[in-house]
Write an enzyme that holds these catalytic residues in place. Structure first.
Site, PDB file in Angstrom:
ATOM      1  N   TYR A 107      -3.327   3.775   2.358  1.00  0.00           N
ATOM      2  CA  TYR A 107      -3.383   4.124   3.776  1.00  0.00           C
ATOM      3  C   TYR A 107      -4.667   4.900   4.102  1.00  0.00           C
ATOM      4  O   TYR A 107      -5.235   4.741   5.184  1.00  0.00           O
ATOM      5  CB  TYR A 107      -2.161   4.961   4.183  1.00  0.00           C
ATOM      6  CG  TYR A 107      -2.318   5.586   5.549  1.00  0.00           C
ATOM      7  CD1 TYR A 107      -2.113   4.841   6.694  1.00  0.00           C
ATOM      8  CD2 TYR A 107      -2.733   6.917   5.683  1.00  0.00           C
ATOM      9  CE1 TYR A 107      -2.304   5.397   7.952  1.00  0.00           C
ATOM     10  CE2 TYR A 107      -2.922   7.480   6.927  1.00  0.00           C
ATOM     11  CZ  TYR A 107      -2.707   6.718   8.061  1.00  0.00           C
ATOM     12  OH  TYR A 107      -2.916   7.264   9.305  1.00  0.00           O
ATOM     13  N   TYR A 152       0.844  -1.207   0.000  1.00  0.00           N
ATOM     14  CA  TYR A 152       0.000   0.000   0.000  1.00  0.00           C
ATOM     15  C   TYR A 152       0.872   1.247   0.000  1.00  0.00           C
ATOM     16  O   TYR A 152       2.036   1.223   0.419  1.00  0.00           O
ATOM     17  CB  TYR A 152      -0.967   0.016   1.194  1.00  0.00           C
ATOM     18  CG  TYR A 152      -0.335   0.226   2.548  1.00  0.00           C
ATOM     19  CD1 TYR A 152      -0.207   1.501   3.104  1.00  0.00           C
ATOM     20  CD2 TYR A 152       0.131  -0.853   3.306  1.00  0.00           C
ATOM     21  CE1 TYR A 152       0.343   1.693   4.364  1.00  0.00           C
ATOM     22  CE2 TYR A 152       0.697  -0.673   4.556  1.00  0.00           C
ATOM     23  CZ  TYR A 152       0.800   0.603   5.087  1.00  0.00           C
ATOM     24  OH  TYR A 152       1.360   0.797   6.329  1.00  0.00           O
ATOM     25  N   CYS A 153       0.291   2.350  -0.492  1.00  0.00           N
ATOM     26  CA  CYS A 153       0.917   3.665  -0.397  1.00  0.00           C
ATOM     27  C   CYS A 153      -0.128   4.621   0.177  1.00  0.00           C
ATOM     28  O   CYS A 153      -0.963   4.210   0.985  1.00  0.00           O
ATOM     29  CB  CYS A 153       1.495   4.116  -1.739  1.00  0.00           C
ATOM     30  SG  CYS A 153       0.307   4.197  -3.107  1.00  0.00           S
ATOM     31  N   TRP A 154      -0.092   5.890  -0.215  1.00  0.00           N
ATOM     32  CA  TRP A 154      -1.001   6.859   0.414  1.00  0.00           C
ATOM     33  C   TRP A 154      -2.459   6.586   0.062  1.00  0.00           C
ATOM     34  O   TRP A 154      -3.313   6.480   0.927  1.00  0.00           O
ATOM     35  CB  TRP A 154      -0.597   8.273   0.008  1.00  0.00           C
ATOM     36  CG  TRP A 154      -1.544   9.340   0.496  1.00  0.00           C
ATOM     37  CD1 TRP A 154      -2.326  10.150  -0.257  1.00  0.00           C
ATOM     38  CD2 TRP A 154      -1.799   9.705   1.858  1.00  0.00           C
ATOM     39  NE1 TRP A 154      -3.062  10.998   0.528  1.00  0.00           N
ATOM     40  CE2 TRP A 154      -2.757  10.746   1.853  1.00  0.00           C
ATOM     41  CE3 TRP A 154      -1.327   9.247   3.089  1.00  0.00           C
ATOM     42  CZ2 TRP A 154      -3.243  11.338   3.012  1.00  0.00           C
ATOM     43  CZ3 TRP A 154      -1.810   9.843   4.253  1.00  0.00           C
ATOM     44  CH2 TRP A 154      -2.748  10.873   4.209  1.00  0.00           C
TER      45      TRP A 154
END
Length: 357
Positions: free
Chosen positions: A122, A93-95
């Protein structure tokens, strides 16, 4: 390689490893519990790409950023991920589930791993935490452990946990003891988001049919705020008071806060915040004791003049069931005495007779 739909937050536990592809600074602020940080852009690189995007445009930012991302992913493959087996299944995952996690998933799949991407990144996890706190908190069977300053309430929680009871240790999550002198030397408090993440993780994992023990707290622990649904639930929950003599509590405080004598100037500075409440003359005396590391005199007067006079009133104000509280008398607050308090607390729920330790 077949295209897969991004994974929902609720399904994250089905994976071997959670990989946070955001920068170290983003990871430090908050992250999904158990995740490892494999940034595709470090903090400086992220700043460079953002600046290029603003000054030059999206294409140039992608070209420069792409080279950085490729180099970082290559390094992770050589180092952090080098020992992962062929059947390893990571969730990345990222932002918000965009290019950073997408880039890493592409490369991990090229290697042959069944890598997948978290839908919404996130941000979707953050929404999940807030939803869990809002939804689960009203269902909690809370027991609030109360007691005057120095009653070893946090240690009682630890002893309850050691006996298999469900515990929510808010001061541990806040990295703060909750009082004026509660900051821990050399230990920074986490972000508000990470504090809430740790609370949400406990609520998500407990058995709602069993009691959950929590220490009676004000609405703030240091600079962090308790989630309002949890505050409301605590205020309505039954209370169990740990009762000990002032002498017993003072002896405990002198052990538990002994480190305050290590930085006398810092201790004196903190006490300065009490001048408006206690008057300049009293606080000056306390500050003198702080400079001399005379903790026995200092703590004794803090208890008798500051903490104890406000204790009863604050409990009545904050806890609606305070008048009906159950009481456990602590004969001493040694390790054995705290264990006995925990046993007595559990006996209250089991219907056993002894309310004293």
């Amino acid at each position: 390689m077949s295209h897969r739909q991004p994974v929902r937050v609720a399904d994250r536990h089905a994976f071997d490893t959670l990989i946070d592809a955001r920068s170290p600074a983003e990871f430090a602020l908050d992250h999904i519990p158990g995740a490892i940080n494999c940034p595709v852009l470090n903090d400086e690189e992220r700043h460079i790409v953002g600046t290029v995007y603003v000054q030059t445009g999206a294409f140039e930012a992608r070209r420069i950023g792409g080279a950085m991302v490729a180099a970082n992913i290559a390094r992770h493959l050589r180092e952090t991920l080098a020992d992962r087996p062929e059947n390893w299944k990571p969730l990345v995952y990222c932002w918000r589930g965009g290019m950073r996690s997408g880039s890493m998933v592409t490369w991990l799949r090229l290697v042959g791993w069944d890598a997948q991407q978290l839908a919404g990144g996130y941000k979707s996890f953050r929404r999940h935490v807030i939803s869990q706190i809002d939804t689960l908190t009203p269902k909690l069977d809370l027991r609030v452990i109360c007691g005057a300053t120095g009653s070893a309430k946090t240690r009682v929680l630890h002893a309850l946990a050691a006996r298999g009871a469900q515990v929510l240790d808010l001061e541990d999550f806040a990295r703060h003891k909750g009082s004026l002198l509660g900051s821990l030397p050399g230990v920074a408090q986490p972000s508000q988001k990470h504090f809430e993440t740790r609370i949400g993780a406990v609520l998500e994992s407990i058995d709602l049919s069993r009691p959950l023990y929590v220490e009676g707290e004000s609405i703030r622990i240091g600079r962090l705020s308790l989630p309002l649904p949890l505050v409301a639930r605590m205020r309505a929950a039954p209370c169990i008071e740990v009762s000990a003599t002032p002498e017993t509590r003072l002896a405990y405080l002198l052990r538990d806060y002994a480190y305050l004598g290590d930085d006398r100037d810092a201790l004196a500075d903190k006490l300065g915040a009490l001048k408006e409440l206690q008057g300049k003359e009293t606080v000056s005396r306390w500050q003198q004791w702080a400079h001399e590391a005379d903790l026995p005199h200092l703590f004794a007067e803090l208890m008798s003049l500051h903490y104890d006079p406000h204790y009863q009133k604050s409990q009545e104000l904050h806890f609606r069931s305070w008048a009906k509280r159950q009481r456990v008398v602590a004969g001493d607050l040694s390790d054995q005495g705290i264990d006995a308090v925990a046993d007595a607390v559990l006996a209250l729920d089991s219907g056993a007779a002894s309310p004293s330790a």
